[in-house]
Write an enzyme that holds these catalytic residues in place. Sequence first.
Site, short mmCIF file in Angstrom:
data_model
loop_
_atom_site.label_atom_id
_atom_site.label_comp_id
_atom_site.label_asym_id
_atom_site.label_seq_id
_atom_site.Cartn_x
_atom_site.Cartn_y
_atom_site.Cartn_z
CE LYS A 121 8.79 -12.60 37.07
NZ LYS A 121 7.53 -11.91 37.37
CB VAL A 127 -0.91 -12.39 37.22
CG1 VAL A 127 -1.39 -13.77 36.36
CG2 VAL A 127 -1.06 -11.46 38.06
CB CYS A 128 3.40 -9.05 39.27
SG CYS A 128 4.19 -7.78 38.67
CB ILE A 129 5.12 -9.20 32.83
CG1 ILE A 129 4.07 -8.27 32.34
CG2 ILE A 129 4.91 -10.61 32.20
CD1 ILE A 129 3.96 -7.78 30.95
#
Length: 327
Positions: A178, A174-176
């Site tokens: 990048k 759930v990390c964006i």
Amino acid sequence: MENVFDYEDIQLIPAKCVVNSRSECDTSVTLGNRTFKLPVVPANMQTIIDEKIAKYLAEKNYFYIMHRFEPEKRIDFIQDMQEYNLFTSISVGVKEEEYTFIEDLAAKQLIPDYITIDIAHGHSDAVIKMIKHIKNNLPSSFVIAGNVGTPEAVRELENAGADATKVGIGPGKVCITKIKTGFGTGGWQLAALRWCAKAASKPIIADGGIRTHGDIAKSIRFGASMVMIGSLFAGHEESPGETIEQDGKKIKEYFGSASEFQKGEKKNVEGKKMYVEHKGPLQDTLTEMEQDLQSSISYAGGKQLDAIRNVDYVVVKNSIFNGDKVF
């Protein structure tokens, strides 16, 4: 950078088995002054951990790190855990009020066993300053600092006084980061872990990008002492967050720590929200992780976790699953 790879590119190579049953294999790991049942820690995120889960994990001898998103509750949390005679493990940021918070703890003689300095880009003057502040005020607390993605960062934070570093910039589900910034270890998290571990003289916590239980063993092989996991721990019965029914299926929300859902505003957003299938009781997942890791140790030809650190491996670019699914 050469030899860039991620979890799905690596297959560990078996060594001669020395146990009659995987139940003889010991998955325990020591971090600081304590030994824990598994080298795994649920992510310090609001949809993964709360006070109730922290207490449960501590009672059962699993490591936990409480999140920092309700800062006003932290003192009560430490007092409660100490009353139950359980270890205390909290998170702090680097804003001005956190300095006062650390001084308050020292004044009240409320000394957490573990303090995690938790910011997205941990290779920073702000983190170095906070490590020193904690070490001056609470010298006996074990300080975990992160998140970082380079050997230089690991060395600098260790030199500043960190007892462990947390490696991973944006590989989480759930990390964006990048996508939003162009930076991070997404897609090469395992290689970044290996690179950082070679420079480290203290424990490393691999954080993010774990999609299967086999990835825990791979993290150990490439130098992690502890593995932080978000999505695999999301969606349990006990997990914070709403359970909803959709098309006759139970699902739960899971969102990133820098998402608008956690922040309550749409500013500097580097996380997103998703719904994950309801997974049943948390203990079932912990038990399955332990059994799978015991199997990994038996394939590594040993009885202790460290056996995994010495196995050979091959790089099989993106092909090991061939579309395999566990379910």
